[in-house]
Write a protein that holds these residues in place. Structure first.
Motif, mmCIF file in Angstrom:
data_model
loop_
_atom_site.group_PDB
_atom_site.id
_atom_site.type_symbol
_atom_site.label_atom_id
_atom_site.label_comp_id
_atom_site.label_asym_id
_atom_site.label_seq_id
_atom_site.Cartn_x
_atom_site.Cartn_y
_atom_site.Cartn_z
ATOM 1 N N ASN A 70 0.868 -1.131 -0.184
ATOM 2 C CA ASN A 70 -0.144 -0.150 -0.016
ATOM 3 C C ASN A 70 0.996 1.129 -0.073
ATOM 4 O O ASN A 70 0.325 2.405 -0.004
ATOM 5 N N ILE A 94 -0.110 3.895 -3.033
ATOM 6 C CA ILE A 94 -1.183 4.520 -2.672
ATOM 7 C C ILE A 94 -0.984 5.594 -1.415
ATOM 8 O O ILE A 94 -1.413 6.873 -1.744
ATOM 9 N N ALA A 95 -0.625 5.138 -0.462
ATOM 10 C CA ALA A 95 -0.462 5.970 0.813
ATOM 11 C C ALA A 95 0.423 7.208 0.472
ATOM 12 O O ALA A 95 0.202 8.383 0.819
ATOM 13 N N LEU A 119 0.988 8.615 -2.336
ATOM 14 C CA LEU A 119 0.151 9.781 -3.020
ATOM 15 C C LEU A 119 -0.614 10.576 -2.229
ATOM 16 O O LEU A 119 -0.846 11.782 -2.563
ATOM 17 N N ALA A 120 -1.362 9.872 -1.419
ATOM 18 C CA ALA A 120 -2.196 10.743 -0.506
ATOM 19 C C ALA A 120 -1.268 11.535 0.489
ATOM 20 O O ALA A 120 -1.873 12.690 0.736
ATOM 21 N N ASP A 121 -0.293 11.038 0.751
ATOM 22 C CA ASP A 121 0.627 12.138 1.608
ATOM 23 C C ASP A 121 0.964 13.146 0.783
ATOM 24 O O ASP A 121 0.912 14.373 1.307
ATOM 25 N N GLU A 148 -0.608 14.401 -1.967
ATOM 26 C CA GLU A 148 -1.858 15.394 -2.275
ATOM 27 C C GLU A 148 -1.970 16.330 -0.806
ATOM 28 O O GLU A 148 -2.275 17.556 -0.867
ATOM 29 N N ALA A 149 -2.032 15.453 0.356
ATOM 30 C CA ALA A 149 -2.167 16.447 1.527
ATOM 31 C C ALA A 149 -1.234 17.351 1.651
ATOM 32 O O ALA A 149 -1.235 18.597 2.232
ATOM 33 N N GLN A 176 6.436 11.757 -3.654
ATOM 34 C CA GLN A 176 5.837 10.322 -3.634
ATOM 35 C C GLN A 176 6.895 9.213 -3.519
ATOM 36 O O GLN A 176 6.706 8.462 -2.642
ATOM 37 N N LYS A 227 6.953 7.048 -0.396
ATOM 38 C CA LYS A 227 7.161 5.618 -0.227
ATOM 39 C C LYS A 227 8.125 5.033 0.407
ATOM 40 O O LYS A 227 7.933 4.087 1.181
#
Length: 171
Positions: free
Chosen positions: A85, A88-89, A91-93, A95-96, A150, A154
């Motif tokens: 994961n 994906i995680a 990418l969320a980090d 974006e935030a 990213q 990651k």
């Protein structure tokens, strides 16, 4: 302490799922019977699944599963999930992070914007304020792009999973 509690809970769940006679211990036979039940009596599939799981968990091959063996299995399983994961995680980090710190909305963080991230956490990552550029800014353009961020997030997640796995459970 929190990680050990979580590992303990995972071990408890494992024992509850496979300890069919409820004697508080798990053997390869318990696992076989559990798989046999879950696989509607298919002896071949149950035997295969038991073999795979037992060879993964029962490190001393005595047919019994100790707390440490089950805990190591749970830690390794968690590490694998974190690694799977991580993309994906991350990418969320990113974006935030961009929402909060990308003041000019160019989908990159300048040195000033990036350092704001660390100031908000109460520390500067390196004594040399440009050090992060040497580590994260792979194309050396003076900014940190979405892809670079990213990859950085990651890597941090995978490093964290590796550290957890290396520490292992307190046995």
């Amino acid at each position: 302490m929190n990680n050990n509690r979580k590992i303990f809970e995972e071990v408890q769940n494992f024992v509850q799922n496979y300890d069919l006679n409820k004697d508080g211990s798990v053997t390869s036979y318990d696992i076989y019977l559990s798989f046999l039940k879950k696989m509607n009596g298919d002896v071949y599939k149950a035997s295969q699944a038991t073999g795979v799981l037992c060879s993964t968990i029962d490190m001393d091959h005595d047919g019994k599963f100790t707390y440490c063996e089950i805990a190591k299995y749970c830690v390794d399983k968690a590490k694998k999930q974190i690694e799977q994961n991580a993309e994906i995680a991350a990418l969320a980090d990113v974006e935030a992070m961009l929402l909060r710190f990308d003041k000019d909305k160019d989908k990159k963080l300048s040195q000033t914007e990036f350092l704001e991230y660390f100031k908000g956490r109460g520390y500067t990552p390196y004594s040399d304020r440009d050090q992060y550029l040497k580590i994260i800014d792979l194309d050396k353009d003076g900014c940190v792009s979405v892809n670079e961020l990213q990859e950085w997030f990651k890597k941090r997640r995978i490093d964290y999973a590796t550290m957890l796995s290396a520490r292992g459970p307190n046995c």
